[in-house]
Design a protein around this motif. Sequence first.
Motif, PDB file in Angstrom:
ATOM      1  N   LYS A 233      10.567   0.957   1.808  1.00  9.73           N
ATOM      2  CA  LYS A 233      11.010   2.225   2.393  1.00  9.73           C
ATOM      3  C   LYS A 233      10.208   3.401   1.834  1.00  9.73           C
ATOM      4  O   LYS A 233       9.956   4.379   2.546  1.00  9.73           O
ATOM      5  CB  LYS A 233      12.509   2.425   2.141  1.00  9.73           C
ATOM      6  CG  LYS A 233      13.390   1.494   2.970  1.00  9.73           C
ATOM      7  CD  LYS A 233      14.861   1.680   2.655  1.00  9.73           C
ATOM      8  CE  LYS A 233      15.731   0.746   3.494  1.00  9.73           C
ATOM      9  NZ  LYS A 233      17.173   0.885   3.171  1.00  9.73           N
ATOM     10  N   ARG A 234       9.819   3.317   0.552  1.00  7.99           N
ATOM     11  CA  ARG A 234       8.998   4.379  -0.036  1.00  7.99           C
ATOM     12  C   ARG A 234       7.634   4.434   0.662  1.00  7.99           C
ATOM     13  O   ARG A 234       7.125   5.513   0.986  1.00  7.99           O
ATOM     14  CB  ARG A 234       8.827   4.134  -1.529  1.00  7.99           C
ATOM     15  CG  ARG A 234       8.013   5.234  -2.213  1.00  7.99           C
ATOM     16  CD  ARG A 234       7.897   5.051  -3.709  1.00  7.99           C
ATOM     17  NE  ARG A 234       9.197   5.195  -4.362  1.00  7.99           N
ATOM     18  CZ  ARG A 234       9.861   4.214  -4.954  1.00  7.99           C
ATOM     19  NH1 ARG A 234       9.354   3.005  -4.957  1.00  7.99           N
ATOM     20  NH2 ARG A 234      11.013   4.430  -5.525  1.00  7.99           N
ATOM     21  N   ILE A 235       7.067   3.227   0.891  1.00 11.18           N
ATOM     22  CA  ILE A 235       5.772   3.177   1.597  1.00 11.18           C
ATOM     23  C   ILE A 235       5.917   3.722   3.015  1.00 11.18           C
ATOM     24  O   ILE A 235       5.098   4.515   3.497  1.00 11.18           O
ATOM     25  CB  ILE A 235       5.245   1.722   1.634  1.00 11.18           C
ATOM     26  CG1 ILE A 235       4.915   1.236   0.211  1.00 11.18           C
ATOM     27  CG2 ILE A 235       4.008   1.610   2.534  1.00 11.18           C
ATOM     28  CD1 ILE A 235       4.618  -0.248   0.110  1.00 11.18           C
ATOM     29  N   GLN A 236       6.999   3.316   3.668  1.00 10.91           N
ATOM     30  CA  GLN A 236       7.219   3.729   5.065  1.00 10.91           C
ATOM     31  C   GLN A 236       7.392   5.245   5.170  1.00 10.91           C
ATOM     32  O   GLN A 236       6.883   5.885   6.114  1.00 10.91           O
ATOM     33  CB  GLN A 236       8.457   3.018   5.619  1.00 10.91           C
ATOM     34  CG  GLN A 236       8.700   3.249   7.104  1.00 10.91           C
ATOM     35  CD  GLN A 236       9.959   2.534   7.570  1.00 10.91           C
ATOM     36  OE1 GLN A 236      10.955   2.496   6.847  1.00 10.91           O
ATOM     37  NE2 GLN A 236       9.896   1.950   8.751  1.00 10.91           N
ATOM     38  N   SER A 237       8.049   5.846   4.209  1.00 13.72           N
ATOM     39  CA  SER A 237       8.331   7.281   4.288  1.00 13.72           C
ATOM     40  C   SER A 237       7.170   8.150   3.797  1.00 13.72           C
ATOM     41  O   SER A 237       7.186   9.361   3.987  1.00 13.72           O
ATOM     42  CB  SER A 237       9.582   7.596   3.476  1.00 13.72           C
ATOM     43  OG  SER A 237       9.364   7.318   2.094  1.00 13.72           O
ATOM     44  N   THR A 238       6.182   7.545   3.163  1.00 16.59           N
ATOM     45  CA  THR A 238       5.046   8.331   2.642  1.00 16.59           C
ATOM     46  C   THR A 238       3.779   8.108   3.462  1.00 16.59           C
ATOM     47  O   THR A 238       3.346   9.010   4.190  1.00 16.59           O
ATOM     48  CB  THR A 238       4.792   7.975   1.161  1.00 16.59           C
ATOM     49  OG1 THR A 238       4.661   6.548   1.032  1.00 16.59           O
ATOM     50  CG2 THR A 238       5.914   8.460   0.270  1.00 16.59           C
ATOM     51  N   ILE A 239       3.196   6.953   3.400  1.00 16.97           N
ATOM     52  CA  ILE A 239       1.934   6.720   4.118  1.00 16.97           C
ATOM     53  C   ILE A 239       2.135   5.954   5.424  1.00 16.97           C
ATOM     54  O   ILE A 239       1.229   5.904   6.255  1.00 16.97           O
ATOM     55  CB  ILE A 239       0.932   5.964   3.215  1.00 16.97           C
ATOM     56  CG1 ILE A 239       1.472   4.569   2.854  1.00 16.97           C
ATOM     57  CG2 ILE A 239       0.630   6.758   1.959  1.00 16.97           C
ATOM     58  CD1 ILE A 239       0.473   3.702   2.107  1.00 16.97           C
ATOM     59  N   GLY A 240       3.333   5.307   5.566  1.00 15.01           N
ATOM     60  CA  GLY A 240       3.576   4.529   6.779  1.00 15.01           C
ATOM     61  C   GLY A 240       2.909   3.157   6.724  1.00 15.01           C
ATOM     62  O   GLY A 240       1.960   2.939   5.967  1.00 15.01           O
ATOM     63  N   PHE A 241       3.413   2.245   7.533  1.00 17.16           N
ATOM     64  CA  PHE A 241       2.883   0.883   7.555  1.00 17.16           C
ATOM     65  C   PHE A 241       1.467   0.828   8.151  1.00 17.16           C
ATOM     66  O   PHE A 241       0.736  -0.137   7.941  1.00 17.16           O
ATOM     67  CB  PHE A 241       3.800  -0.037   8.348  1.00 17.16           C
ATOM     68  CG  PHE A 241       5.154  -0.241   7.700  1.00 17.16           C
ATOM     69  CD1 PHE A 241       5.370   0.079   6.365  1.00 17.16           C
ATOM     70  CD2 PHE A 241       6.220  -0.755   8.436  1.00 17.16           C
ATOM     71  CE1 PHE A 241       6.606  -0.099   5.774  1.00 17.16           C
ATOM     72  CE2 PHE A 241       7.463  -0.931   7.849  1.00 17.16           C
ATOM     73  CZ  PHE A 241       7.664  -0.602   6.515  1.00 17.16           C
ATOM     74  N   GLU A 242       1.100   1.896   8.934  1.00 19.06           N
ATOM     75  CA  GLU A 242      -0.205   1.897   9.599  1.00 19.06           C
ATOM     76  C   GLU A 242      -1.356   1.869   8.599  1.00 19.06           C
ATOM     77  O   GLU A 242      -2.463   1.408   8.917  1.00 19.06           O
ATOM     78  CB  GLU A 242      -0.351   3.138  10.486  1.00 19.06           C
ATOM     79  CG  GLU A 242       0.666   3.230  11.621  1.00 19.06           C
ATOM     80  CD  GLU A 242       1.998   3.769  11.129  1.00 19.06           C
ATOM     81  OE1 GLU A 242       2.050   4.235   9.956  1.00 19.06           O
ATOM     82  OE2 GLU A 242       2.983   3.718  11.900  1.00 19.06           O
TER      83      GLU A 242
END
Length: 293
Positions: A233-242
Amino acid sequence: MSFSSDVKEELARQYSKSRHCQLAELAGMLELEGSLNAESGAVTLATDNMLLYEKYEILLQKAFGITASTEMDGRQAAKILAALRWDGENFMGIPLNERRADGLLVQQTCCKRAFIRGAFMAAGSISNPNKSYHFEIVCRTMDQALQLQELMAGFEAEAKIVERKERYVIYLKEGSQIVDMLNVMEAYVSLMNLENVRILKEMRNSVNRKVNCETANIHKTVNAAVKQMEDIKRIQSTIGFEQLPNILAEMAQVRLEHPEATLKELGTYLDPPVGKSGVNHRLRKLAEIAEKL
């Protein structure tokens, strides 16, 4: 009745056929609870335990033909002391319950068994095995305790001695050694009862250990899954899965969709499927990325 009382009741019905064993058992009783009547010279037991007293009376009858200790005269008492090897000058002035049995009296294995049985009947106890394992015999002198310790060691029982209230207590704490001592004293029914308790306790302990282990593993798995979800969730909310490599983005998405799945189960949701170690490797990579963020 207590377990200790049950044991003594069983021992009260156990009689040796040989006179030398009867003498050894009498010595075990008298060494710890015996006394000499100052007026009549009779050998008596200083006890309120009727089981012990009744067995003492029967042993006197079997070994010496004395029908009742209350009617014992000085001549009969002298005969008993001589048979127990307590009639020498070395014992002058020493109370009966502070004497030590002669080594020749407890030389044979059967006599050792009888002596320990008599000593336990007079001054022994066993705790309730459902609560704890504790066997003890209370002696008046260290010499008596050391003799019992030596005799018990002959049956591979490693008894300890502790001083308590001006007495010397010889004791066992191991359940297996207490079982062995019940066998030595020939309390076979009590032995089986104690063994049943030990088996049940060991089974309970084994089940508890397994449950605790499984519970710990579940907590570990749940905590790991929660940490993985937080990282993703931290990754998703900062840089995104893209911004992630395809295999890590897919791994992150699968974990979000299946928060309660095990690592093995997560691997089956990937395309192509991946084993447990592969899933674990990818989740560690995601954790490293989250840590940097």
